[in-house]
Design a protein around this motif. Sequence first.
Motif, PDB file in Angstrom:
ATOM      1  N   PRO A   1       0.830  -1.203   0.000  1.00  0.00           N
ATOM      2  CA  PRO A   1       0.000   0.000   0.000  1.00  0.00           C
ATOM      3  C   PRO A   1       0.869   1.259   0.000  1.00  0.00           C
ATOM      4  O   PRO A   1       1.971   1.254   0.514  1.00  0.00           O
ATOM      5  N   SER A   2       0.296   2.313  -0.578  1.00  0.00           N
ATOM      6  CA  SER A   2       1.089   3.494  -0.889  1.00  0.00           C
ATOM      7  C   SER A   2       1.038   4.567   0.190  1.00  0.00           C
ATOM      8  O   SER A   2      -0.011   4.870   0.741  1.00  0.00           O
ATOM      9  N   ASN A   3       2.203   5.112   0.437  1.00  0.00           N
ATOM     10  CA  ASN A   3       2.333   6.417   1.075  1.00  0.00           C
ATOM     11  C   ASN A   3       2.719   7.367  -0.061  1.00  0.00           C
ATOM     12  O   ASN A   3       3.766   7.156  -0.684  1.00  0.00           O
ATOM     13  N   PRO A   4       1.881   8.348  -0.421  1.00  0.00           N
ATOM     14  CA  PRO A   4       0.856   8.989   0.405  1.00  0.00           C
ATOM     15  C   PRO A   4      -0.597   8.691   0.040  1.00  0.00           C
ATOM     16  O   PRO A   4      -1.499   9.232   0.657  1.00  0.00           O
ATOM     17  N   THR A   5      -0.858   7.863  -0.971  1.00  0.00           N
ATOM     18  CA  THR A   5      -2.221   7.778  -1.507  1.00  0.00           C
ATOM     19  C   THR A   5      -3.086   6.737  -0.824  1.00  0.00           C
ATOM     20  O   THR A   5      -4.310   6.817  -0.878  1.00  0.00           O
ATOM     21  N   GLY A   6      -2.464   5.718  -0.223  1.00  0.00           N
ATOM     22  CA  GLY A   6      -3.232   4.596   0.312  1.00  0.00           C
ATOM     23  C   GLY A   6      -3.661   3.616  -0.761  1.00  0.00           C
ATOM     24  O   GLY A   6      -4.388   2.664  -0.474  1.00  0.00           O
ATOM     25  N   ALA A   7      -3.216   3.814  -1.997  1.00  0.00           N
ATOM     26  CA  ALA A   7      -3.582   2.907  -3.085  1.00  0.00           C
ATOM     27  C   ALA A   7      -2.916   1.549  -2.898  1.00  0.00           C
ATOM     28  O   ALA A   7      -1.785   1.455  -2.424  1.00  0.00           O
ATOM     29  N   VAL A   8      -3.634   0.495  -3.280  1.00  0.00           N
ATOM     30  CA  VAL A   8      -3.107  -0.871  -3.225  1.00  0.00           C
ATOM     31  C   VAL A   8      -3.186  -1.459  -4.628  1.00  0.00           C
ATOM     32  O   VAL A   8      -4.270  -1.514  -5.230  1.00  0.00           O
ATOM     33  N   TYR A   9      -2.048  -1.868  -5.168  1.00  0.00           N
ATOM     34  CA  TYR A   9      -2.030  -2.450  -6.509  1.00  0.00           C
ATOM     35  C   TYR A   9      -2.612  -3.863  -6.487  1.00  0.00           C
ATOM     36  O   TYR A   9      -2.074  -4.739  -5.800  1.00  0.00           O
TER      37      TYR A   9
END
Length: 424
Positions: free
Chosen positions: A186-194
């Motif tokens: 999961p991404s910092n800063p977006t919170g997106a999960v591939y």
Amino acid sequence: MAAAAAPAGAVKVDTTLNPLVASVKPSKTMALTDLATSMKESGIDVIGLAAGEPDFDTPAAIVEAGVAALRQGYTRYTPNTGTSALRKAICKKLKEDNGLEYAPDEIVVSNGAKQSIWQAVLATCSPGDEVVIPAPYWVSYTEMARLANATPVVVPTTPEQGFLMSPEQLEAALTPKSRLLILCTPSNPTGAVYPKEHLEALAAVIAKHPRLLVLSDEIYEYITYAPATHVSFGALPGMFERTLTVNGFSKAYAMTGWRLGYLAAPKHYAKAAAIIQSQSTSGASSISQQAALAALALGPGGGEPVQAMVAAFRERRDYVSARLKAIPGVNLAEPAGAFYVLPEMSAFFGPGAAAKGFGPVPDSDTFCRYLIEVANVAVVPGDAFGADSCIRISYAASLETLGKALDRIAAALDPSVYTLRAER
């Protein structure tokens, strides 16, 4: 005390610095967190939502392991790459949780995942190499590339695409100089999960480029909200030999101050990172390493203590998302992991945007200064993450604190005091 006068005829000291230092930007996340702390210490009721730090205490079993380590004399240097026990435990975790088969000599335990990432970049990139970084990105990725004399190549993504870089975007960004792709999921800063299918599509592009390696930053792995699931990039077919996986204990286990992370990579790269570490910091804290053994013993996903924290983060995510979406002009891609939201706020700055008693608001930097000065809420401007139309809000705070902060933000953005940009 006044400085002593220089002797007659003394030569002036040359105070020039390495040009690389001039090319590196200071961390705005750290700067805003420090500012919020300073304001609090001066008596201002400021709410800090800038730092990427869980507000929970480290689980008791981990703390007790640290205390026991002190009492039992685990207070001396460990091997440079970490204790044998911890590296074996990390291998077990990676196999069971991530489907990754590493040997202990392919693990390098460091003073935090940040150090692990830096050493991976420095070990793999030569001057003139290119480092492909999807934006929005964690603030340190581009600066680490510059410190390694490499060139960051930023690939912008949007809320409409869920802040996920497409295979077509990746292909278009690659050149013969491309050496490293940094993925954070999961991404910092977006919170997106591939999703797995998306990662597989990226892997198909990567497979055509023999020089291209992947640094997979998985520090938020356990903080993933169903139905999203975490997939380790190195576990995809054909990707193990070119993937350097970074993880650690700071975020999921609320162990930020323990300063412990690790790199897992094919031996060739792990050995190079270990050499760098041996000539910089040497091994990580012996006490923290004993505590990390207790953390890994909590079980898959961090066990009940971590899952309780994740449940709280999810509740906060839902609350913050709903409150932000209720503010006209906010465009939010709801995060599937980590503990950040990155609302697109371009309606609030640019030509014509202004606040009563404050003045024009031309960009995200000024917008965040407005929020901290007028609403006494500290958040991070999106330009720090390569997304000037956004701001980052950390919801690693209690619901009560988040409610108070969002009340202040909503009041500060009320049409009676805030004028949106004229052209959108």
